[in-house]
Scaffold this active site. Sequence first.
Site, PDB file in Angstrom:
ATOM      1  N   PHE A 142     -17.540  18.433  13.335  1.00  0.00           N
ATOM      2  CA  PHE A 142     -17.936  18.941  12.024  1.00  0.00           C
ATOM      3  C   PHE A 142     -16.884  18.609  10.963  1.00  0.00           C
ATOM      4  CE2 PHE A 142     -20.115  21.628  15.137  1.00  0.00           C
ATOM      5  CZ  PHE A 142     -21.428  21.437  14.740  1.00  0.00           C
ATOM      6  N   CYS A 143     -15.623  18.670  11.334  1.00  0.00           N
ATOM      7  CA  CYS A 143     -14.558  18.264  10.414  1.00  0.00           C
ATOM      8  C   CYS A 143     -14.626  16.769  10.148  1.00  0.00           C
ATOM      9  CB  CYS A 143     -13.195  18.629  10.988  1.00  0.00           C
ATOM     10  SG  CYS A 143     -12.968  20.400  11.306  1.00  0.00           S
ATOM     11  N   CYS A 178     -12.593  17.731  15.827  1.00  0.00           N
ATOM     12  CA  CYS A 178     -13.819  18.507  15.656  1.00  0.00           C
ATOM     13  C   CYS A 178     -14.886  17.642  14.987  1.00  0.00           C
ATOM     14  CB  CYS A 178     -13.526  19.740  14.808  1.00  0.00           C
ATOM     15  SG  CYS A 178     -14.997  20.565  14.163  1.00  0.00           S
ATOM     16  N   TYR A 208      -9.589  20.710  12.449  1.00  0.00           N
ATOM     17  CA  TYR A 208      -9.100  20.155  13.704  1.00  0.00           C
ATOM     18  C   TYR A 208      -9.536  18.699  13.681  1.00  0.00           C
ATOM     19  CZ  TYR A 208      -9.249  25.101  15.133  1.00  0.00           C
ATOM     20  OH  TYR A 208      -9.107  26.456  15.204  1.00  0.00           O
TER      21      TYR A 208
END
Length: 378
Positions: free
Chosen positions: A118-119, A116, A113
Amino acid sequence: MMAAACARTLGKVGRLVLDTPICHFTNSASAVPRTYLRCHGRAYGTGGAGFRSRLVLPAPVRGGGRVLGCAFLLGGGIGLYQTIKLTLQRHLAEEQTNAPELGTDLKLILYQYKTCPFCSKVRAFLDYHGLPYEIVEVNPVMRQEIKWSTYRKVPILMVDGTVQINDSSVIISALKTYLVTKERTISQILACYPEMKSKNDTGKDVTEFGNKYWVMVNNVDADRLYPEKNSRKEEIKWRKWADDWLVHLISPNVYRTPTEALASFDYIVREGKFGTFEGFFAKYFGAAAMWIISKRLKNKHNLHDDVRQDLYKAVNDWVAAIGKNKKFMGGEQPNLADLAVFGVLRVMEGLEAFDDMMDHTKVKNWYQRMQKATYHVS
């Protein structure tokens, strides 16, 4: 995280869900036995435009003088060509020496995503190291793009179409190990990050990965990668801090007020993969829902009534840890902690919370250096 969690639950008849199924992170810390430090990895390093010259000679005539002249011209042309060729090769070699690790033989596909944190961490790492990768944007409601995976969170990185790496910190540590060392494949490196399943306090199944903040290199490579005393310890400490604390400050700040929540979801819908109906529903109902949820998150993480103060303090703590005499936590070049913190903060770009952070903290100079460090391959 800040976007898709709400969108997915809203897509299922708008139920408010505090337990965000994407990009969320457990706080369990894994012990790091010394034996794991002997896991090794394998790495590969990664022209210029050619040219064609045509030598126009006069028609052949009798006499050795002209033939000898032509021979000199031909020899000189070949010599010039070789000189230019060697110069270009030397120049390219110098560029590769001065740059971060440029490329590998790996084919990388990142399921993500965009909003996001973390992405975003994973993208920051891939961009800085010049690793080419393909992005598959996952629909946060249906998640059809990762229906083949039993692991239902993002990011997921597929390597060469056969090896799946889950969890942002595992992805980064495993790839860094691969870049630094030359002894193991990605599959072999992943054995150093065992998957561990357990139940949290509410009885829900959670998945964690052992040793995920460790780059698995031998002593020689470790001395080269971490030349300063305690630099490895500090990198691990601040990578964990980014996951366990900093990331939890994002949602309460970008959804702080109804106006900010609507602006955030406008950005999320614009950048994410939503259908027309899903986008409309997510933007308006999602903004309202996440504004309410952000209040609960504030209480859950014991934040101040003005959550900006927690964000400002966290960011200033980070800048203070870097110190006045270093460009990055890693010194002259970013390390994995720099890339993690940058990746998390970057998801707020374009929002009011980001502008306030830049105006009221000391992070601006470091942040701009990070933008420059990753931009050349973005």
